[in-house]
Design a protein around this motif. Structure first.
Motif, short mmCIF file in Angstrom:
data_model
loop_
_atom_site.label_atom_id
_atom_site.label_comp_id
_atom_site.label_asym_id
_atom_site.label_seq_id
_atom_site.Cartn_x
_atom_site.Cartn_y
_atom_site.Cartn_z
N ILE A 29 0.84 -1.21 0.00
CA ILE A 29 0.00 0.00 0.00
C ILE A 29 0.87 1.25 0.00
O ILE A 29 0.65 2.20 -0.75
N LEU A 30 1.91 1.25 0.84
CA LEU A 30 2.81 2.41 0.92
C LEU A 30 3.55 2.61 -0.39
O LEU A 30 3.73 3.75 -0.85
N LEU A 31 3.98 1.51 -1.03
CA LEU A 31 4.69 1.62 -2.31
C LEU A 31 3.76 2.17 -3.38
O LEU A 31 4.16 3.00 -4.20
N ALA A 32 2.51 1.70 -3.39
CA ALA A 32 1.55 2.18 -4.39
C ALA A 32 1.28 3.66 -4.20
O ALA A 32 1.23 4.44 -5.16
N SER A 33 1.12 4.08 -2.95
CA SER A 33 0.85 5.49 -2.67
C SER A 33 2.02 6.36 -3.09
O SER A 33 1.86 7.45 -3.64
N ALA A 34 3.24 5.88 -2.84
CA ALA A 34 4.43 6.65 -3.21
C ALA A 34 4.58 6.75 -4.71
O ALA A 34 4.95 7.79 -5.26
N ALA A 35 4.25 5.64 -5.42
CA ALA A 35 4.43 5.62 -6.86
C ALA A 35 3.44 6.52 -7.57
O ALA A 35 3.77 7.19 -8.56
N PHE A 36 2.22 6.55 -7.09
CA PHE A 36 1.17 7.27 -7.83
C PHE A 36 0.76 8.57 -7.16
O PHE A 36 0.02 9.36 -7.73
N GLY A 37 1.27 8.85 -5.95
CA GLY A 37 0.94 10.09 -5.28
C GLY A 37 -0.53 10.13 -4.88
O GLY A 37 -1.28 9.19 -5.09
N GLN A 38 -0.92 11.24 -4.32
CA GLN A 38 -2.31 11.41 -3.92
C GLN A 38 -3.15 11.73 -5.14
O GLN A 38 -2.92 12.75 -5.80
N ARG A 39 -4.08 10.86 -5.46
CA ARG A 39 -4.95 11.08 -6.61
C ARG A 39 -6.40 10.95 -6.19
O ARG A 39 -6.74 10.12 -5.35
N SER A 80 -6.78 2.12 -13.48
CA SER A 80 -5.44 2.48 -13.95
C SER A 80 -4.94 3.75 -13.29
O SER A 80 -3.77 3.86 -12.95
N ILE A 81 -5.82 4.72 -13.10
CA ILE A 81 -5.43 5.97 -12.45
C ILE A 81 -4.91 5.69 -11.04
O ILE A 81 -3.96 6.34 -10.57
N PHE A 82 -5.50 4.70 -10.38
CA PHE A 82 -5.07 4.35 -9.03
C PHE A 82 -3.96 3.29 -9.02
O PHE A 82 -3.61 2.76 -7.97
N GLY A 83 -3.42 2.99 -10.20
CA GLY A 83 -2.31 2.05 -10.27
C GLY A 83 -2.70 0.61 -10.06
O GLY A 83 -1.88 -0.21 -9.63
N VAL A 84 -3.94 0.27 -10.39
CA VAL A 84 -4.44 -1.10 -10.19
C VAL A 84 -4.75 -1.71 -11.55
O VAL A 84 -5.38 -1.07 -12.40
N GLN A 138 -7.84 -4.38 -3.69
CA GLN A 138 -6.44 -4.12 -4.03
C GLN A 138 -5.86 -2.88 -3.35
O GLN A 138 -4.66 -2.82 -3.09
N ARG A 139 -6.70 -1.90 -3.09
CA ARG A 139 -6.25 -0.66 -2.45
C ARG A 139 -7.19 -0.33 -1.30
O ARG A 139 -7.95 0.64 -1.35
N PRO A 140 -7.19 -1.13 -0.23
CA PRO A 140 -8.18 -0.97 0.85
C PRO A 140 -8.08 0.36 1.57
O PRO A 140 -9.02 0.74 2.28
N GLU A 141 -6.97 1.06 1.41
CA GLU A 141 -6.83 2.36 2.08
C GLU A 141 -7.59 3.47 1.37
O GLU A 141 -7.81 4.55 1.94
N LEU A 142 -8.01 3.22 0.12
CA LEU A 142 -8.74 4.25 -0.62
C LEU A 142 -10.12 4.48 -0.01
O LEU A 142 -10.83 3.54 0.34
N ARG A 143 -10.50 5.76 0.07
CA ARG A 143 -11.82 6.12 0.59
C ARG A 143 -12.75 6.35 -0.59
O ARG A 143 -12.45 7.16 -1.46
N MET A 144 -13.88 5.66 -0.59
CA MET A 144 -14.81 5.73 -1.71
C MET A 144 -16.20 6.15 -1.23
O MET A 144 -16.61 5.80 -0.12
N ALA A 145 -16.90 6.86 -2.10
CA ALA A 145 -18.26 7.30 -1.78
C ALA A 145 -19.09 7.35 -3.06
O ALA A 145 -18.57 7.71 -4.13
#
Length: 287
Positions: free
Chosen positions: A7-17, A267-271, A112-119
């Motif tokens: 999760i940390l690697l994905a966040s670092a690679a794609f930044g806050q989106r 894809s925008i979220f790197g998944v 795949q990205r459980p840290e993402l907040r969705m609404a």
């Protein structure tokens, strides 16, 4: 520990989106081409767009919204009519995710990205039944397009979710009541333009404009006072994307299908797209 590291690697690679999707029920590409509100034209001028995106047959709401968020056509996901229910269907899904349903982009990101907040805020009550239970923490039905957008904007200001999906139904109501391409229909589309302005203002005020992708799209168009016909006026939809790296004023000439929307969001979220999906990311607009 390994999951946290990924999760940390994905966040670092794609930044806050952030991704904000505004889906307008009944907003046909042909009708938008006949008269484009200034606010929507501005989205086109500052982003990548096509008015010839392809929905799926039949050109009714449930199959098309399902295809958009499930990345596949009705004969695969099984949502073939507005009568579909999770326990009432004619065609079983060709693939099932953890929830026993055909996987949506929400379910994929939840896994795949459980840290993402969705609404999700939806004007049409039946939209919510298309999403796997429990994967979207904020899944709210609000009747009326203006009220739906107001609730979504209020939540955006409070939480700034990573993925926000807003479904608006007023344009479809105008089409059924008065006819597609009538003055009343055009007024309803113009009102959506005003709501988009309010949403973009909230995104700008929140300081997230530089990291936010905004997608405007639809499920189907219409002919006369109905839809469901196998015609281009019913089938073609707008697909307009703004965001970091998206070329400005770029008309998309490659075929864009509603089933490509889920893959593009992922894809925008790197998944990577779900193996069951047949839609592909719209690579022409992503850098």
């Amino acid at each position: 520990m390994r999951s946290l590291l990924l999760i940390l690697l994905a966040s670092a690679a794609f930044g806050q989106r952030h991704v904000v999707v505004v889906g307008v029920d009944g907003l046909g590409g042909a009708m938008l081409g006949e008269e484009t509100p200034q606010q929507i034209q501005e989205l086109m001028d500052t982003g990548a767009w096509t008015l010839h995106g392809r929905g799926v047959l039949p050109t009714v709401s449930s199959p098309n919204w399902a295809s958009m968020i499930m990345g596949a056509v009705p004969e695969l996901h099984g949502v073939t009519s507005n009568d579909w229910q999770p326990d009432k269907f004619d065609i079983a899904p060709a693939c099932k995710g953890p929830a026993g349903r055909f996987p949506t982009v929400f379910g994929l990101l939840h896994e795949q990205r459980p840290e993402l907040r969705m609404a999700v805020f939806h004007d049409w009550q039946d939209f919510g039944r298309l999403i796997e239970p429990g994967v979207v923490p904020v899944l709210r039905h609000v009747e009326g397009s203006r009220q739906t957008m107001a609730a979504a904007i209020e939540y955006w200001k409070q939480a700034k979710p990573d993925l926000l999906f807003v479904h608006l139904d007023a344009v479809d109501h105008a089409g059924h009541s008065h006819g597609w391409s009538t003055d009343q229909y055009r007024k309803s589309v113009s009102a959506i333009g005003e709501l988009l302005d309010e949403l973009r203002g909230a995104i700008s005020e929140s300081g997230t404009a530089e990291s936010t992708f905004l997608l405007l799209t639809a499920d189907h168009g219409g002919t006369g006072t109905s839809h469901g016909h196998p015609t281009q006026r019913d089938l073609e939809i707008p697909w307009i994307l703004n965001g970091p790296g998206v070329p400005a004023g770029h008309e998309i000439h490659a075929l864009v299908r509603t089933i490509d929307t889920a893959a593009t969001i992922a894809s925008i979220f790197g998944v990577a797209s779900h193996p069951c999906w047949t839609g592909k990311p719209v690579a022409e607009v992503l850098r």
